[in-house]
Design an enzyme around this catalytic site. Structure first.
Site, short mmCIF file in Angstrom:
data_model
loop_
_atom_site.label_atom_id
_atom_site.label_comp_id
_atom_site.label_asym_id
_atom_site.label_seq_id
_atom_site.Cartn_x
_atom_site.Cartn_y
_atom_site.Cartn_z
N LYS A 39 0.84 -1.20 0.00
CA LYS A 39 0.00 0.00 0.00
C LYS A 39 0.88 1.25 0.00
CE LYS A 39 -0.62 -0.62 4.96
NZ LYS A 39 -0.93 0.30 6.02
N ARG A 136 -10.20 -0.30 15.04
CA ARG A 136 -10.17 0.48 13.78
C ARG A 136 -11.25 -0.06 12.86
NH1 ARG A 136 -4.42 0.95 10.73
NH2 ARG A 136 -4.87 -1.22 10.27
N HIS A 166 -5.92 -7.59 13.16
CA HIS A 166 -4.69 -6.77 13.13
C HIS A 166 -4.31 -6.42 14.57
CE1 HIS A 166 -1.66 -4.34 11.26
NE2 HIS A 166 -2.14 -3.20 11.71
N ARG A 219 1.10 -10.95 6.85
CA ARG A 219 1.04 -9.70 6.07
C ARG A 219 2.32 -8.93 6.37
NH1 ARG A 219 -3.84 -9.75 8.81
NH2 ARG A 219 -3.26 -7.87 9.96
N TYR A 265 15.16 31.64 4.74
CA TYR A 265 14.02 32.39 5.27
C TYR A 265 14.18 32.64 6.78
CZ TYR A 265 11.39 31.47 0.99
OH TYR A 265 10.96 31.42 -0.30
N CYS A 311 13.53 25.08 2.71
CA CYS A 311 12.54 25.75 1.85
C CYS A 311 11.67 24.70 1.14
CB CYS A 311 13.24 26.61 0.81
SG CYS A 311 14.49 27.71 1.47
N MET A 312 10.74 25.16 0.31
CA MET A 312 9.84 24.22 -0.36
C MET A 312 10.60 23.27 -1.30
SD MET A 312 6.55 24.95 -2.81
CE MET A 312 5.58 25.84 -1.63
N ASP A 313 11.61 23.79 -1.99
CA ASP A 313 12.28 23.00 -3.03
C ASP A 313 13.78 22.88 -2.83
OD1 ASP A 313 9.73 23.35 -4.57
OD2 ASP A 313 10.46 25.42 -4.58
C1 LIG Z 1 -4.15 -4.36 8.20
C2 LIG Z 1 -2.67 -4.30 8.05
N1 LIG Z 1 -1.98 -5.44 7.94
C3 LIG Z 1 -0.64 -5.45 7.80
C4 LIG Z 1 0.08 -4.29 7.77
C5 LIG Z 1 1.57 -4.34 7.65
O1 LIG Z 1 2.17 -3.97 8.86
P1 LIG Z 1 3.74 -3.85 8.97
O2 LIG Z 1 4.14 -2.78 8.02
O3 LIG Z 1 3.95 -3.44 10.40
O4 LIG Z 1 4.31 -5.17 8.62
C6 LIG Z 1 -0.59 -3.07 7.90
C7 LIG Z 1 0.19 -1.84 7.89
O5 LIG Z 1 -0.11 -0.84 8.43
C8 LIG Z 1 -2.01 -3.08 8.04
O6 LIG Z 1 -2.69 -1.93 8.16
#
Ligand SMILES: Cc1ncc(COP(=O)(O)O)c(C=O)c1O
Length: 388
Positions: A39, A136, A166, A219, A265, A311-313
């Site tokens: 992600k 969550r 989770h 995961r 700045y 700065c920004m850039d």
């Molecule tokens: C639902 C869920 N599973 C797995 C992960 C992966 O976690 P990690 O990056 O700590 O391995 C995340 C990451 O935020 C998550 O939101």
């Protein structure tokens, strides 16, 4: 490098990603599937490149936060199963099914709406999310869970492929709350009339600390990128992780300041003596935040402080001497014996390492290395070159 037109870039070491996943493959009990969490553009590293490398190294499933991220991977040719971990809209179930994208479900009313709206004939894969204490997303109620499982079972095209939860504290030394959540998950699983094929609960921290409690899939996110889930459990990790992300720039201007002359700045920095100051083209719009004033970078193999406001850039650094324009500056990574790690930047920003590569914005091109060679270069608008 003639593939982009800016002297600031991130290097993504896909060999490190490969090794982190391959080492996990060897570490986990046989039969445990690896879901690579890609992600947020693979935590800022590059979604498709990381996904392809993780799959090559032994992952079999991908995870993203939103349906759009999954569709982007499909567009880039990724064919592996993908799970959307976050909330999707019931209206989008057909779109997900069309692309073999599994969705997370955690509400009966959502599922009823999805069932009413779905017109297709392709299978729709769901993973049921249980809230064991993260607070969550997730179902908490036994009756609702049973009704959801029954609805999915009844529906001609819905398939309950997975069930998961989770952890909130798997990266903390104290394991009381982790154990509480794990036990709660075990008892909540009993609510289901059958065990779906995939059962998963472990993020990186839980995976690396408690591989025997991973059910049949993990995961794997932060540690795939070579980062420890938290400083406190870093010493407990079972094998060495390899950091994949580094960040670089070049001096675009070098000047000598006289004592009393100011920088940036607010004129907050004053030269104390004759000083050599270099300008590098990276700033807060690239994710190199203003709070990194007083941090340092590496140039000519030595630490050089960031002086004056970011700065920004652009930002300015105090050089060890009159270095030529074009000299490489490393903001994250190694120069000689000196290293600036993502953890160092996170500590200065008083945040977690997860945030640092995610912050480095779309403006910074990513150069992907595989087998120690440049494989591809991507800037904000997509792929701009390859040597492969
Ligand atoms: C639902 C869920 N599973 C797995 C992960 C992966 O976690 P990690 O990056 O700590 O391995 C995340 C990451 O935020 C998550 O939101």
């Amino acid at each position: 490098m003639d593939d982009f037109h800016r002297d600031t870039w991130a290097e993504i070491d896909l060999d490190a990603i490969y090794d982190n996943v391959a080492n996990l493959r060897r570490f986990l009990p046989t039969g445990t599937n690896i879901m690579a969490v890609v992600k947020a553009n693979a935590y800022g590293h590059g979604d498709a490149e990381v996904a392809n490398t993780a799959l090559e190294a032994g992952a079999s499933y991908l995870a993203v936060a939103f349906l759009d991220e999954a569709l982007a991977l499909r567009k880039k040719g990724l064919a592996a199963p993908i799970l959307v971990l976050g909330a999707s809209r019931p209206e989008d179930v057909s779109l997900a099914a069309e692309h073999r994208i599994a969705l997370t479900v955690f509400r009966l009313d959502w599922l009823e709406k999805a069932a009413a709206l779905y017109q297709g004939s392709a299978p729709v894969y769901f993973h049921l999310k249980m809230d064991t204490g993260m607070g969550r997303l997730g179902v908490k109620d036994e009756r609702e869970t049973k009704q959801m499982a029954a609805l999915i079972e009844r529906h001609p095209h819905f398939i309950l492929e997975g069930v998961y939860t989770h952890f909130a504290t798997a990266d903390e030394i104290n394991t009381d709350y982790f154990s509480y959540q794990y036990d709660r998950f075990l008892s909540m699983l009993e609510w289901l009339p059958f065990r779906p094929p995939l059962v998963h609960c472990a993020n990186s921290a839980a995976t690396l600390r408690f591989p025997d409690r991973a059910f049949n899939m993990v995961r794997f996110g932060i540690s795939m990128y070579g980062l420890a889930p938290s400083p406190s459990i870093k010493p407990l990790l079972p094998y060495e992780l390899k950091e994949a992300f580094s960040l670089h720039s070049r001096l675009v201007h070098v000047k000598k300041l006289q004592p009393g002359e100011k920088v940036s700045y607010g004129a907050t920095y004053t030269a104390q003596a004759e000083e050599w100051i270099g300008t590098i083209p990276i700033g807060y719009a690239d994710g190199w935040l203003r709070r990194l004033q007083h941090f340092h970078v590496l140039v000519d193999g030595k630490k050089a402080p960031i002086v004056g406001r970011v700065c920004m850039d652009q930002c300015m650094i105090r050089l060890p001497g009159p270095l030529p324009v074009g000299t490489k500056v490393t903001l994250i990574g190694r120069q000689g014996d000196e290293v600036i790690s993502i953890d160092d930047v996170a500590r200065h920003l008083d945040t977690i390492n997860y945030e640092v590569p995610c912050l480095i914005s779309y403006r910074v091109p990513r150069i992907f290395f595989r087998n120690k060679r440049i494989m591809e270069v991507r800037n904000a608008v997509g792929r701009v070159g390859t040597n492969a």
